[in-house]
Design a protein around this motif. Structure first.
Motif, mmCIF file in Angstrom:
data_model
loop_
_atom_site.group_PDB
_atom_site.id
_atom_site.type_symbol
_atom_site.label_atom_id
_atom_site.label_comp_id
_atom_site.label_asym_id
_atom_site.label_seq_id
_atom_site.Cartn_x
_atom_site.Cartn_y
_atom_site.Cartn_z
ATOM 1 N N GLU A 1 0.812 -1.222 0.000
ATOM 2 C CA GLU A 1 0.000 0.000 0.000
ATOM 3 C C GLU A 1 0.843 1.269 0.000
ATOM 4 O OE1 GLU A 1 -2.675 -0.244 3.288
ATOM 5 O OE2 GLU A 1 -3.775 -1.943 2.469
ATOM 6 N N LEU A 2 1.874 1.309 0.851
ATOM 7 C CA LEU A 2 2.660 2.548 0.990
ATOM 8 C C LEU A 2 3.859 2.608 0.042
ATOM 9 C CD1 LEU A 2 2.773 3.093 4.883
ATOM 10 C CD2 LEU A 2 1.341 4.257 3.223
ATOM 11 N N PHE A 3 4.361 1.458 -0.333
ATOM 12 C CA PHE A 3 5.570 1.418 -1.170
ATOM 13 C C PHE A 3 5.349 0.467 -2.360
ATOM 14 C CE2 PHE A 3 6.580 1.731 3.382
ATOM 15 C CZ PHE A 3 7.202 2.976 3.443
ATOM 16 N N PRO A 4 4.398 0.776 -3.257
ATOM 17 C CA PRO A 4 4.062 -0.170 -4.343
ATOM 18 C C PRO A 4 5.234 -0.529 -5.241
ATOM 19 C CG PRO A 4 3.020 1.980 -4.675
ATOM 20 C CD PRO A 4 3.572 1.988 -3.309
ATOM 21 N N THR A 5 6.140 0.431 -5.470
ATOM 22 C CA THR A 5 7.296 0.123 -6.339
ATOM 23 C C THR A 5 8.246 -0.846 -5.649
ATOM 24 O OG1 THR A 5 8.456 2.084 -5.515
ATOM 25 C CG2 THR A 5 7.178 2.336 -7.553
ATOM 26 N N VAL A 6 8.344 -0.735 -4.343
ATOM 27 C CA VAL A 6 9.188 -1.660 -3.568
ATOM 28 C C VAL A 6 8.572 -3.053 -3.603
ATOM 29 C CG1 VAL A 6 9.974 -2.252 -1.231
ATOM 30 C CG2 VAL A 6 10.150 0.114 -2.045
ATOM 31 N N TYR A 7 7.253 -3.125 -3.483
ATOM 32 C CA TYR A 7 6.553 -4.415 -3.453
ATOM 33 C C TYR A 7 6.756 -5.203 -4.746
ATOM 34 C CZ TYR A 7 2.804 -7.805 -2.757
ATOM 35 O OH TYR A 7 2.093 -8.969 -2.611
ATOM 36 N N LEU A 8 6.936 -4.471 -5.848
ATOM 37 C CA LEU A 8 7.119 -5.131 -7.151
ATOM 38 C C LEU A 8 8.521 -5.711 -7.345
ATOM 39 C CD1 LEU A 8 5.172 -2.587 -9.408
ATOM 40 C CD2 LEU A 8 4.435 -4.886 -8.718
ATOM 41 N N ARG A 9 9.445 -5.375 -6.442
ATOM 42 C CA ARG A 9 10.812 -5.901 -6.577
ATOM 43 C C ARG A 9 10.826 -7.416 -6.361
ATOM 44 N NH1 ARG A 9 15.247 -1.978 -3.737
ATOM 45 N NH2 ARG A 9 14.487 0.020 -4.533
ATOM 46 N N ASN A 10 11.571 -8.109 -7.211
ATOM 47 C CA ASN A 10 11.668 -9.565 -7.092
ATOM 48 C C ASN A 10 12.284 -9.995 -5.766
ATOM 49 O OD1 ASN A 10 10.482 -10.117 -9.548
ATOM 50 N ND2 ASN A 10 12.420 -9.908 -10.679
ATOM 51 N N SER A 11 13.294 -9.230 -5.321
ATOM 52 C CA SER A 11 13.977 -9.589 -4.068
ATOM 53 C C SER A 11 13.014 -9.510 -2.880
ATOM 54 C CB SER A 11 15.181 -8.674 -3.831
ATOM 55 O OG SER A 11 14.755 -7.321 -3.757
#
Length: 466
Positions: free
Chosen positions: A443-453
């Motif tokens: 919710e707060l960090f959608p671009t981070v959530y999309l990271r494979n790691s």
């Protein structure tokens, strides 16, 4: 012709004040000085009481009563050593003067030597003609010691001496309440009412005990008896209104509160409760009228401003809510309840800098609820103030260690700050504490959530065998 006592006192007072204005010197007997000093003390005119005491002792240097007034002045000025020395001198001359013991006890009490004060008051009790006053002072010393059983005992003795000593009655009930002995308080009050069936104060206190016990029907009956005993007893009408609210009888509650408005100047409490009742009855216009009257009557009553603000928040009229909370803050800028609402309203209006300021002030004023720290963090993220958000969360973690909501936010922030090792550490902590909150990353960090790691770490936690 003999002058009546009151007229005589007024005549002495007028002569004394005339003497002060003209700088002339007039003679007064010692009793006249005592009456003058007592008058000034009762009216809070300490400087004039001191002046009268000084002049009185110049004319009557051997008067014990005037010296005792001088002791009182020294105690008032916190000159306790001087007062104590003067009392020692007086005690040599008059060992059976109760006031000497009382004033020495007063000094000991101010020095937090309450047990020693009680011992002296017990000596005063042996020589006094007015046991009630001394018993009350002993009761107060036990209150200072938080010895509520003994305090209760001595206040009961006061009431036995004088059944109209309502101050003692209130103190007795205070002790019962502190000890959470509500049923015992009711029994005591019922015994008292058997002898004094029309004592409105006792009926009022019975009602309050039943209110504590949530026996609202009996509370209502007790408050009705208080009103029968004294139909101008404002406190009984207010308490009756509170009970009727609990019983959801809002129209009857309004009627009870409204009676108080005609008995004396309106109280902000009654106006506020009438507003609350109208709101419960679904009449918002009348509710707002009474909330407005409430803050006009007492601008320092935060509950009034909060009622108006919350009403507009509930109706999603955030601009009006902000207008009223701004007015409240102009009156009291140190009220944490105002700042929290100010912050939330500005968040709703997407005024993020103002919202951040509100949450920061809320924290500075000592509101350390988790929600406050988290909401401030989320606002700082909106403003792109990532390092400030991290600092805020570490402060929060001192109060809420091992908290998943804090850890997932720290993980997202450290990914934004390209400190991946720290980010992974906090992400794993969050998953360990409560994996359900991993949605915070999404919710707060959608671009981070999309990271494979990141997905890999979350997946690994959910399926350790993978």
């Amino acid at each position: 012709m003999q002058i009546p006592p009151n007229e005589h006192n007024n005549f002495s007072l007028s002569r004394f004040e005339s003497m002060l204005k003209t700088n002339s010197v007039l003679f007064f007997d010692s009793e006249e000085f005592e009456d003058i000093i007592q008058h000034y003390l009762e009216n809070g005119k300490i400087a004039l009481a001191k002046k009268a005491t000084k002049l009185g002792l110049e004319q009557h240097p051997t008067s014990t009563n005037l010296k005792l007034f001088q002791v009182e002045m020294y105690i008032f000025e916190n000159k306790l050593d001087i007062a104590d020395q003067l009392l020692d001198e007086l005690h040599v001359l008059e060992q059976s003067n109760e006031e000497i013991y009382i004033q020495k006890a007063n000094i000991l009490s101010r020095r937090d030597k309450h047990k020693d004060a009680i011992r002296l008051l017990e000596q005063a009790l042996e020589v006094t003609n007015d046991e009630s006053d001394v018993l009350s002072l002993i009761g107060m010393e036990y209150l200072f010691l938080e010895d509520f059983e003994n305090a209760k005992y001595f206040f009961m003795k006061c009431l036995e001496e004088d059944e109209e000593d309502y101050s003692a009655l209130y103190n007795i009930i205070y002790c019962f309440e502190y000890l959470e002995q509500h049923e015992a308080a009711i029994d005591y009050l019922n015994d008292f009412l058997n002898k004094n069936p029309y004592c409105e104060v006792a009926w009022h206190q019975v009602g309050k005990q039943y209110y504590f016990l949530k026996d609202y029907k009996k509370a209502l009956a007790a408050f009705d008896f208080a009103i029968i005993s004294d139909d101008r007893f404002i406190g009984a009408y207010l308490e009756k209104g509170k009970v009727l609210e609990k019983l959801k009888q809002y129209k009857e509650a309004i009627e009870s509160y409204s009676i108080t408005l005609g008995l004396d100047d309106p109280t902000s409490f009654a106006l506020l409760r009438i507003g609350k009742c109208y709101e419960k009855l679904g009449d918002p216009e009348l509710a707002l009228q009474f909330y407005s009257k409430c803050v006009e009557e007492d601008a320092l009553l935060d509950k009034g401003w909060i009622a108006i603000t919350d009403y507009y928040i509930k109706n999603k009229n955030y601009k009006k809510a902000l207008y009223y909370i701004d007015k409240a803050l102009n009156i009291d800028s140190e009220n944490v309840l105002y700042w929290k609402r100010y912050a939330k309203i500005n968040t709703r209006l997407k005024l993020y800098e103002e919202a951040e300021h509100g949450f920061r002030r809320t924290l500075e004023l000592g509101n350390y609820e988790l929600e406050t720290w988290l909401m401030r963090c989320d606002i700082l993220i909106q403003l792109g103030e990532y390092e400030a958000a991290v600092k805020n969360l570490f402060q929060a973690s001192e109060f809420y260690p091992e908290n998943a909501e804090i850890e997932f936010r720290l993980a997202g922030l450290y990914y934004f700050l390209t400190e991946d090792r720290k980010a992974e550490f906090h992400l794993k902590n969050g998953l360990k504490f409560d994996p359900e909150f991993s949605m915070i990353i999404e919710e707060l960090f959608p671009t981070v959530y999309l990271r494979n790691s990141v997905k890999e770490i979350i997946k690994k936690h959910k399926n350790p065998s993978v």
